[in-house]
Each structure stands twice: as C-alpha cells, then as structure tokens.
Design a protein around this motif. Structure first.
Motif, PDB file in Angstrom:
ATOM      1  N   ARG A  29      35.008  42.794  48.347  1.00 15.90           N
ATOM      2  CA  ARG A  29      36.142  43.368  49.071  1.00 15.90           C
ATOM      3  C   ARG A  29      36.848  44.408  48.217  1.00 15.90           C
ATOM      4  N   LEU A  30      37.047  44.098  46.933  1.00  9.77           N
ATOM      5  CA  LEU A  30      37.716  45.034  46.034  1.00  9.77           C
ATOM      6  C   LEU A  30      36.896  46.319  45.870  1.00  9.77           C
ATOM      7  N   PHE A  31      35.586  46.165  45.636  1.00  2.91           N
ATOM      8  CA  PHE A  31      34.731  47.337  45.467  1.00  2.91           C
ATOM      9  C   PHE A  31      34.503  48.074  46.793  1.00  2.91           C
ATOM     10  N   GLY A  32      34.812  47.426  47.895  1.00  2.00           N
ATOM     11  CA  GLY A  32      34.558  48.031  49.198  1.00  2.00           C
ATOM     12  C   GLY A  32      35.783  48.602  49.870  1.00  2.00           C
ATOM     13  N   ASN A  33      36.872  48.760  49.148  1.00  2.00           N
ATOM     14  CA  ASN A  33      38.121  49.257  49.737  1.00  2.00           C
ATOM     15  C   ASN A  33      38.481  50.633  49.182  1.00  2.00           C
ATOM     16  N   GLY A  34      39.190  51.423  49.979  1.00  2.00           N
ATOM     17  CA  GLY A  34      39.720  52.702  49.500  1.00  2.00           C
ATOM     18  C   GLY A  34      38.713  53.827  49.508  1.00  2.00           C
ATOM     19  N   ARG A  35      39.080  54.943  48.910  1.00  2.00           N
ATOM     20  CA  ARG A  35      38.236  56.137  48.909  1.00  2.00           C
ATOM     21  C   ARG A  35      36.948  55.952  48.117  1.00  2.00           C
ATOM     22  N   LEU A  36      36.954  55.032  47.153  1.00  2.00           N
ATOM     23  CA  LEU A  36      35.758  54.803  46.339  1.00  2.00           C
ATOM     24  C   LEU A  36      34.893  53.668  46.875  1.00  2.00           C
ATOM     25  N   ALA A  37      35.178  53.211  48.083  1.00  2.00           N
ATOM     26  CA  ALA A  37      34.416  52.108  48.668  1.00  2.00           C
ATOM     27  C   ALA A  37      32.920  52.419  48.676  1.00  2.00           C
ATOM     28  N   GLY A  38      32.122  51.456  48.211  1.00  2.00           N
ATOM     29  CA  GLY A  38      30.676  51.597  48.248  1.00  2.00           C
ATOM     30  C   GLY A  38      30.067  52.422  47.144  1.00  2.00           C
ATOM     31  N   THR A  39      30.892  52.848  46.161  1.00  2.00           N
ATOM     32  CA  THR A  39      30.350  53.666  45.070  1.00  2.00           C
ATOM     33  C   THR A  39      30.059  52.845  43.816  1.00  2.00           C
ATOM     34  N   GLY A  40      30.666  51.672  43.701  1.00  2.00           N
ATOM     35  CA  GLY A  40      30.564  50.895  42.471  1.00  2.00           C
ATOM     36  C   GLY A  40      31.670  51.213  41.486  1.00  2.00           C
ATOM     37  N   TYR A  41      32.559  52.144  41.856  1.00  2.00           N
ATOM     38  CA  TYR A  41      33.699  52.513  41.018  1.00  2.00           C
ATOM     39  C   TYR A  41      34.988  52.027  41.667  1.00  2.00           C
ATOM     40  N   VAL A  42      36.042  51.884  40.839  1.00  2.00           N
ATOM     41  CA  VAL A  42      37.320  51.432  41.369  1.00  2.00           C
ATOM     42  C   VAL A  42      38.458  52.294  40.846  1.00  2.00           C
ATOM     43  N   SER A  43      39.475  52.411  41.678  1.00  2.00           N
ATOM     44  CA  SER A  43      40.740  53.061  41.337  1.00  2.00           C
ATOM     45  C   SER A  43      41.839  52.075  41.698  1.00  2.00           C
ATOM     46  N   CYS A  56      43.505  53.629  47.000  1.00  2.00           N
ATOM     47  CA  CYS A  56      43.099  52.759  45.894  1.00  2.00           C
ATOM     48  C   CYS A  56      42.268  51.579  46.385  1.00  2.00           C
ATOM     49  N   ASN A  57      41.443  51.055  45.498  1.00  2.00           N
ATOM     50  CA  ASN A  57      40.676  49.848  45.806  1.00  2.00           C
ATOM     51  C   ASN A  57      41.566  48.622  45.855  1.00  2.00           C
ATOM     52  N   ALA A  58      42.621  48.601  45.028  1.00  4.37           N
ATOM     53  CA  ALA A  58      43.496  47.429  44.923  1.00  4.37           C
ATOM     54  C   ALA A  58      44.836  47.859  44.354  1.00  4.37           C
ATOM     55  N   VAL A  59      45.823  46.974  44.519  1.00  4.12           N
ATOM     56  CA  VAL A  59      47.118  47.173  43.894  1.00  4.12           C
ATOM     57  C   VAL A  59      47.381  45.984  42.982  1.00  4.12           C
ATOM     58  N   ALA A  60      47.762  46.259  41.734  1.00  6.98           N
ATOM     59  CA  ALA A  60      48.036  45.216  40.743  1.00  6.98           C
ATOM     60  C   ALA A  60      49.527  45.185  40.461  1.00  6.98           C
TER      61      ALA A  60
END
Length: 350
Positions: A56-70, A107-111
C-alpha cells in the motif's frame, strides 16, 4: 533528461548525472523497481499483513508502482519545538494541513506524531498511508539530554489505522542500548499486528566531531543502517553521507581498509551507495532525509539529494521542513520536483 533537473543541479550536473561507480557494481544490489515487493520482500519472514501495508505504501502517490517512495515527515513540532517549526507558516499548527500537503503533494505516506495523525485519523487514514513516529527527543526538558523516549504504544498506532510505525535510535549515545531494546520490542509488535517499520538511524555523540563532523560519515552511518536492518526495519531513514573515515578519525570500533580503498570513494553517490550496501544490499530501502530549510536554495538542494540517492541505489527521499515551511502551493511543487527525479528514466543507477 529534463532541463529542469540539469538546471537545478547547476555546476554539479555532469558530476552527478554522468558519474559511473566503480566501487560496488549495481547488479549486486536489490534495487528498487515495480516488482520490489514480490522480488525482495515476499521472500522474507514478514507476514502477509506487513507485505500488504508495504504494498500500500509503495503503491500510493505519484511514485506508485515505481519501487520508490516520497514521504512527508512532520514530527518537528516535538523534535525542534512547534514555534521553530511552524512559525514560518502557522497553517501547519493545524494537523489537517499537514495531511493535505502530503496528499496534494503526491506523497506515498505521511509521517508524524500520535497527536497529529490521531487528530484527523478517521478522515484521512484510508486516503494516505499513516506512518506514526512512536518516540521523540523533546526540547523542553532542561538541560536537554538528547534522548529518544516513547510517546505512545504500537497498539494505538494500529487502532488509528496506521500502515507503519517509525522510531529513532541515537546510535553512539549513552542511551542507545536502551533505545535499541525499546525499538526492537516495538517493531516486533508492529510486525505481529501487520504494520511496516521505519527506523531513523541517527548518530549522536560529541566525540564524533573531530577535524570535521563525522555524524554523517559513510562508514559510521552505514553501521547504524546495518544495526537498524538487524532490528528488522523495513525501511531505513538516514542523513545523506557527506564524508568518510569516521572510524579512523575517532579511533574507536573496527573497520577494514577495504571500506575506504575499494568499497567507497569520495564521490557523494559512492558514499551513499555504501549506506545502501549496509542496508543488506538494498533489501531494506534507504531513504535519505531532506534536511533543514535554507530558503531559496531548498529546491536545488532537495533535487541534488534525490539524484544522489537514486543513482546510488536508494529508495527515495523523506523531506519535511523544505516543504511545509512555505506556502502549500510551493510545498507541493517542491515535493513534486523531488518525485520527478525518481520518475525520470534518464536518471539511472550509477
């Protein structure tokens, strides 16, 4: 290559974008990619609920499905004081604006803290993965001991619908072994409940400052990363390496000359690559922090860090103050420009 990335890198463009690493070949690493969960994580001992939350984290936001996170991190209200953090833009005293920035910024997530995320959990926990920071160093106790203490329990993070928990260990400090035990127990509980884990692997010891500040040396931060992955952190957060030779400068601990002669160079991408190697060759993703806001140069600094992290084999950037200490529209643009580095296929692994 988009002109904007080259322009922002300025005189460092060729130095960073054309560098070929001769330290450790990239094919030795578990590199980010659309199949990272299946290729790397599914072979681990993580239960299916942890894998689902990581997906879910890797699949959210503009970088979803890339393997990268913001990731947008906003725990500075405790770590640096609310006044120091939010005075430049008082809108962010309100937790809802923090979540809105993360969503609108792609973003993929908010911390953030128990308080920030809990205040709006029912409205937003299903819209963006929550990463609850469970321990902090607060700056109101005097004199301050620079210690990380628990602010809540893992069960509470689970109950608010969090996808992950995060914690900090000040490796090298007098309190680090207590923190290590606390975080290990918390991460074990988080994994049992199905949440992913993120560890801020920071160094804190006045003796790490000699002829230069070795709190960001590749060898010492690399060892902190290695300890963090050993605690079963799924993602490691680390400051970008700016130098090397911490072990030899402080004359403490054990290392090998090969670390400096073969496994690293003085190039920032190679220093960061050693940080990635220390994360079990990328089996735990390395995200570098964006650092403090310094004004007009924030965008260029953030893009530079993203280029170094990506070309080294890292997994992304976690940038807070550079984004939220400005109007929301400008914060969204900064986050998007960071993400553009990871979306740009011409910015390749070195």
């Amino acid at each position: 290559m988009t002109t904007s990335i080259e322009t922002l890198l300025g005189n460092d463009a060729a130095y960073l974008l054309e560098h070929t690493s001769t330290t450790m070949d990239s094919d030795r690493f578990c590199l980010p990619g659309p199949d990272f969960i299946e290729r790397v994580v599914c072979g681990s001992d993580r239960n299916q609920r942890v894998i689902n939350n990581l997906a879910r984290l890797f699949g959210n936001g503009r970088l979803a499905g890339t393997g990268y996170v913001s990731i947008l991190p906003v725990d500075q209200g405790i770590e640096h004081s609310a006044g120091a953090s939010f005075a430049p833009n008082p809108d962010y005293f309100d937790p809802e604006n923090i979540i809105r920035l993360a969503i609108e910024g792609g973003c993929n997530a908010v911390a953030s803290t128990f308080g920030v995320l809990g205040a709006v959990a029912r409205k937003y926990a299903h819209r963006i993965p929550f990463l609850v920071k469970i321990n902090h160093n607060e700056l109101l106790s005097y004199p301050n001991s620079y210690d990380q203490v628990m602010f809540g329990g893992v069960q509470r993070a689970y109950d608010m619908g969090a996808a992950a928990v995060g914690a900090t260990i000040y490796f090298g400090s007098a309190e680090s072994r207590r923190q290590l035990v606390e975080v290990a127990e918390a991460f074990e509980k988080a994994h049992e409940l199905g949440m992913a884990t993120v560890l801020w692997c920071y160094l804190r010891n006045s003796e790490f400052k000699k002829d230069k500040d070795y709190h960001t040396s590749a060898d010492l931060t690399g060892q902190a990363n290695h300890l963090g992955v050993t605690l079963q952190a799924d993602i490691i957060k680390q400051k970008l390496a700016t130098n090397n030779g911490g072990y030899t400068a402080i004359k403490f601990g054990k290392t090998s000359p090969l670390v400096y002669d073969q496994l690293t160079s003085d190039h920032p991408i190679d220093l960061c690559r050693y940080q990635v190697a220390s994360c079990y060759m990328g089996r735990a993703g390395l995200i570098n922090s964006g650092g403090a806001s310094s004004g007009a140069s924030d965008l260029a600094e953030a893009v530079k860090t993203a280029v170094i992290n990506k070309r080294a084999g890292g997994t992304g950037l976690i940038s807070g103050r550079k984004a939220f200490q400005r109007p929301m529209k400008d914060g969204v643009e900064l986050l998007n420009r960071i993400q553009d580095v990871y979306l740009d296929k011409t910015v390749t692994i070195a």
